[in-house]
Design an enzyme around this catalytic site. Structure first.
Site, short mmCIF file in Angstrom:
data_model
loop_
_atom_site.label_atom_id
_atom_site.label_comp_id
_atom_site.label_asym_id
_atom_site.label_seq_id
_atom_site.Cartn_x
_atom_site.Cartn_y
_atom_site.Cartn_z
N SER A 150 45.62 30.31 34.39
CA SER A 150 46.24 31.58 34.04
C SER A 150 47.74 31.46 34.27
CB SER A 150 45.68 32.71 34.91
OG SER A 150 46.46 33.89 34.76
N TYR B 67 44.78 35.35 43.55
CA TYR B 67 44.40 34.94 42.19
C TYR B 67 45.30 33.81 41.72
CZ TYR B 67 43.20 35.22 37.24
OH TYR B 67 42.80 34.92 35.96
#
Length: 251
Positions: free
Chosen positions: A147, A157
């Protein structure tokens, strides 16, 4: 790029019960591969597999918890039993749409460990489970899902995705000599249900900053995946490919 011919190839896509993972599975099946839908949600996995088969493809649903190495090993064994080998592994499974929005300093520790077990260590568990079958077949291709959050200081994350980069690059060196290529795709904001849950209120603001000012689509991701698993990418390994509308520009 034309759609690659994956006839005779066997692919596993983790987290393929919805969203980008489902699109990856359908794209691979459309190119001719037999596809294993490796998904924690058994009902979703069965629905996707049956839909692919209804469209003329070959698919198998395998309930899989990527955070559990024994579950990853069972997934690999079921794939080999059903289709004879493993040629492609796409590590897409992640906790994302229902991710807790909290600080590294305050997030519940057990949740943090579970999150990392899925979002970072899960890719390694699946690679460890699948590489032997790939070696036996003469090689293979692995694509990990990253990502743009990896470069944005985006809490745990982002840390998990930085870890995925490390796994990708370290194993590119280890597995290259046995004919296994490994790369990663780093999506920017993509219009999925999970993104709506996680960043829905900020999506328009993010898109407004993109040089290509639109939300990404799952088809954008599928095109990148099909390139990386194709022979046209035969000399590419250890690479993180941003597919993000210019969200992150890096040297």
């Amino acid at each position: 790029m034309s759609t690659p011919n994956l006839d005779g190839k066997v692919a596993i896509v983790t987290g393929a019960g919805r969203g980008i993972g489902e699109a990856y599975a359908r794209g691979l099946a459309g190119a001719g591969a037999a596809v294993v839908i490796a998904e924690l949600d058994a009902d979703n996995a069965e629905q996707v597999a049956k839909s692919i088969e209804a469209d003329g493809g070959r698919a198998l649903a395998v309930t899989t918890d990527v955070s559990d190495p024994s579950s990853a090993e069972a997934m690999a064994a079921a794939t080999v039993e059903a289709f004879g080998g493993i040629d492609i592994l796409v590590n897409n499974a992640a906790i994302y749409g229902d991710m807790k929005m909290d600080s590294l300093l305050t997030i519940d520790w057990d949740y943090y460990l579970k999150f990392m077990a899925v979002n970072m260590h899960g890719s390694l568990a699946c690679i460890r489970a699948c590489h032997r079958a790939m070696r036996k077949g003469g090689g293979g291709v692995i694509v990990n899902q990253s990502s743009t959050a990896a470069w944005m200081g985006a809490g745990y994350y982002g840390i998990a995705k930085l870890g995925v980069h490390g796994i990708t690059q370290s194993l590119a060196r280890e597995l290259g000599p046995v004919g296994i290529r490994i790369n990663a795709i780093a999506p920017g904001p993509v219009g999925t249900e999970a993104t709506e849950k996680t960043a829905g209120a900020f999506a328009d603001q993010i898109v407004a900053t993109l040089p290509l000012a639109r939300m990404g689509t799952v088809d954008d991701m599928v095109g990148a995946l099909l390139f990386l698993v194709s022979d046209e990418a035969a000399w590419i390994t250890g690479h993180v490919l941003n597919v993000d509308g210019g969200h992150i520009m890096r040297p």
